[in-house]
Design an enzyme around this catalytic site. Structure first.
Site, mmCIF file in Angstrom:
data_model
loop_
_atom_site.group_PDB
_atom_site.id
_atom_site.type_symbol
_atom_site.label_atom_id
_atom_site.label_comp_id
_atom_site.label_asym_id
_atom_site.label_seq_id
_atom_site.Cartn_x
_atom_site.Cartn_y
_atom_site.Cartn_z
ATOM 1 N N ASP A 30 -18.085 -6.096 55.006
ATOM 2 C CA ASP A 30 -17.293 -7.302 55.250
ATOM 3 C C ASP A 30 -16.003 -6.951 56.002
ATOM 4 O O ASP A 30 -15.346 -5.942 55.704
ATOM 5 C CB ASP A 30 -16.951 -7.945 53.905
ATOM 6 C CG ASP A 30 -16.248 -9.274 54.039
ATOM 7 O OD1 ASP A 30 -16.843 -10.206 54.602
ATOM 8 O OD2 ASP A 30 -15.096 -9.380 53.582
ATOM 9 N N GLU A 50 -26.200 11.652 53.323
ATOM 10 C CA GLU A 50 -26.565 12.566 52.241
ATOM 11 C C GLU A 50 -27.902 12.176 51.617
ATOM 12 O O GLU A 50 -28.522 12.980 50.917
ATOM 13 C CB GLU A 50 -25.486 12.545 51.151
ATOM 14 C CG GLU A 50 -24.152 13.146 51.570
ATOM 15 C CD GLU A 50 -23.084 12.927 50.503
ATOM 16 O OE1 GLU A 50 -23.411 12.337 49.450
ATOM 17 O OE2 GLU A 50 -21.935 13.321 50.737
#
Length: 580
Positions: free
Chosen positions: A231, A282
């Site tokens: 956002d 990751e």
């Protein structure tokens, strides 16, 4: 909880011109995904309190699977006072008790994943709520403290600090500074809020803020979340010490183009997303991210780079009129932009912040753009009488635009209810409204409640059950005409908008191919025509924006939003045709 494999932190970044990783098919699922946005409080209510919840979503997973979407994006479901529809977040790593628990979230995610549907969650990094533990600590602490440095606190101007630090205004209307009362009861410093006063802006020059959001990314990724919608991605970094003091100065157009605006789209913001990308990579497959960045088109690519979030919304179709020339320009520009960055395009016609496109395209003053303060504003402010909308024309154009959008290379974002052809709800009593933009900008902004009214699931519900949304009403009032758009009514009608969306999404999946298109023929004032290659040959997409029938290429009609007669496509319609 899903088992997650970590990626080495030392992995080499993907070069900007990289193509999708075909060695790991699941890694690039997002590139041409159909993503369905759920506004949780208005989707399905499982416990009869009038508010949609996570168990309600879980109960509707079969519906989502039958629709044929690849992913759902959940608007905020975090603890919140709902000063801004949940975008005022009290705790980024929990669920609002009115919507459920973390266990409910895990059950919902597991059900969606079992149905082959990915999960994207909203993350709100520009501001917290004023009930967040950090902000409560800041109010309890002295000026200049470490707790206040997580936010943007400043001394006021004037003899006694009674004037705000500058004259900036909030996006929601009124001033962008709010004065606090210190612990001794005296008027004190001011804090900055780009949006509602209940949404204090974070200080992204503070390392604690960076580390806490990395923790949040890992928290949800470890729970099996597949991606994040960011956002106000362009609003984190700010120059609060500059000379820009009045509204006219900070809205100078050249500041938006250069990265020098004090509040928006500053170049430094990309250092934040470089940190995020390392964390997202990751995981195997890497977690996806898409930026909500209302920026100059030439600067959007930075958000979509592989070293950053990887994808950014383009709202250009949402802001375009129902016009062939505008659509062609938007498509050409955004596909070129995606090719340059190695990202994929995103396409949007409706979301939780704008007038639904079935209404925009039927407004009496033209097609209307998506922002509530633009072409549709007068109609909405006058009460939004549905009788003043050409709903039939709006729906025909909406289906045509949707069929065109779903045929484009890239990911398509759908907003809950558009698959039903829902119109904007214009007549909402002031006492029932919730959006702060309505109250802070009264008479100027009508707010966004009209597209957030809970969905109708049953045309003939039991008394008080709000058209199947829940057993005891809904948090925003549903008009009587919602019965005509109810899911059960449309499921029984093979010509309904819902049936059209299901057919289109199924065909889209069958036809997926390389992320490119070729324009066919010369540019036409009324007709768009392009071809998409697949392993089995090409398929053509024709949209008729004009008033007269347009010829179609010879071939098998795969999808049409209106009946084709004599090889010609009617006005305000789209067809997909397999050629050769």
């Amino acid at each position: 909880m899903h088992h997650v494999q970590r990626r080495p932190r030392t992995g080499a970044p993907v070069p900007p011109t990289a193509q999708p990783d075909r060695t790991n098919p699941s890694a690039d699922w997002w590139r041409q995904a159909a993503v369905y946005q759920i506004y949780p409080r208005s989707f399905a209510d499982s416990n009869g309190d009038g508010i949609g919840d996570l168990r309600g979503i879980t109960s509707r997973v079969p519906y989502l699977a039958a629709l044929g979407v690849d992913a759902v994006w959940l608007s905020p479901f975090y603890p919140s006072a709902l000063a801004d529809g949940g975008y005022d977040v009290d705790d980024y790593r929990d669920v609002d008790p009115r919507l459920g628990t973390l266990d409910d979230f895990d059950e919902m995610a597991a059900a969606l994943h079992a149905a082959g549907i990915k999960v994207i969650v909203d993350i709100v990094p520009n501001h917290t709520s004023d009930r967040h533990e950090w902000f409560r600590e800041a109010l309890a602490s002295a000026p200049g403290s470490a707790a206040r440095d997580r936010y943007i606190f400043r001394d006021g101007r004037g003899e006694h600090g009674e004037l705000p630090p500058n004259g900036w205004t909030s996006i929601f209307g009124g001033g962008a500074w709010e004065r606090v009362t210190e612990n001794d009861g005296t008027p004190g410093q001011w804090y900055f809020h780009l949006f509602a006063k209940e949404q204090p802006d974070l200080n992204w020059d503070n390392p604690e803020v960076h580390e806490d959001f990395l923790r949040t990314l890992r928290f949800w990724s470890d729970r099996g979340v597949d991606g994040f919608r960011v956002d106000v991605a362009h609003g984190l970094k700010k120059d609060m010490e500059g000379i820009h003091d009045d509204l006219a100065t900070i809205h100078r157009a050249d500041l938006f183009d250069s990265g020098e605006h004090p509040l928006w789209d500053r170049d430094e913001v990309h250092s934040v997303y470089a940190e995020w990308r390392k964390v997202l990579n990751e995981y195997n497959p890497p977690r996806t991210a898409v930026a909500e960045a209302w920026v100059h088109a030439d600067r959007r690519a930075k958000y979509a780079s592989p070293e950053g979030l990887g994808q950014a919304f383009n709202f250009d179709l949402l802001q375009a009129d129902f016009d062939a020339g505008q659509f062609r320009d938007v498509i050409t520009k955004n596909l070129a932009e995606a090719a340059a960055t190695g990202a994929s395009s995103t396409w949007v016609l409706s979301n939780h912040d704008v007038v639904r496109h079935a209404t925009r395209y039927g407004l009496p003053k033209g097609s209307g753009r998506g922002i509530a303060g633009a072409d549709g504003k007068d109609w909405l402010l006058d009460g939004g009488d549905p009788a003043e909308v050409d709903a039939a024309l709006g729906l025909r154009r909406a289906q045509a635009a949707t069929a065109l959008m779903l045929a484009l290379p890239g990911s398509a974002y759908l907003y809950q209810g558009e698959e039903l052809g829902l119109q904007e709800v214009g007549r909402i009593p002031e006492t029932e409204r919730q959006d702060p933009t309505f109250f802070r900008n009264r008479g100027v902004e009508v707010g966004r409640d009209g597209c957030r009214v809970p969905l109708p699931w049953k045309a003939s519900p039991a008394e008080g059950s709000s058209f199947g949304f829940g057993s005891d009403g809904s948090h925003l009032p549903q008009p009587a005409w919602f019965k005509d758009y109810a899911v059960d009514a449309e499921e029984a009608d093979s010509d309904s908008t819902l049936a059209f969306y299901r057919r289109a999404l199924a065909r889209r999946r069958e036809l997926e191919g390389p992320e490119r298109l070729e324009w066919v023929g010369a540019a036409d004032d009324d007709v768009l025509h392009f071809a998409r290659p697949t392993a089995q040959g090409s398929w053509h997409v024709v949209t008729n924006f004009g008033d007269a029938p347009a010829p179609l290429p010879e071939g098998e009609i795969l999808l049409a939003t209106a009946e084709v007669e004599g090889g010609k496509l009617p006005a305000n319609a789209t067809a997909w045709v397999r050629v050769g």
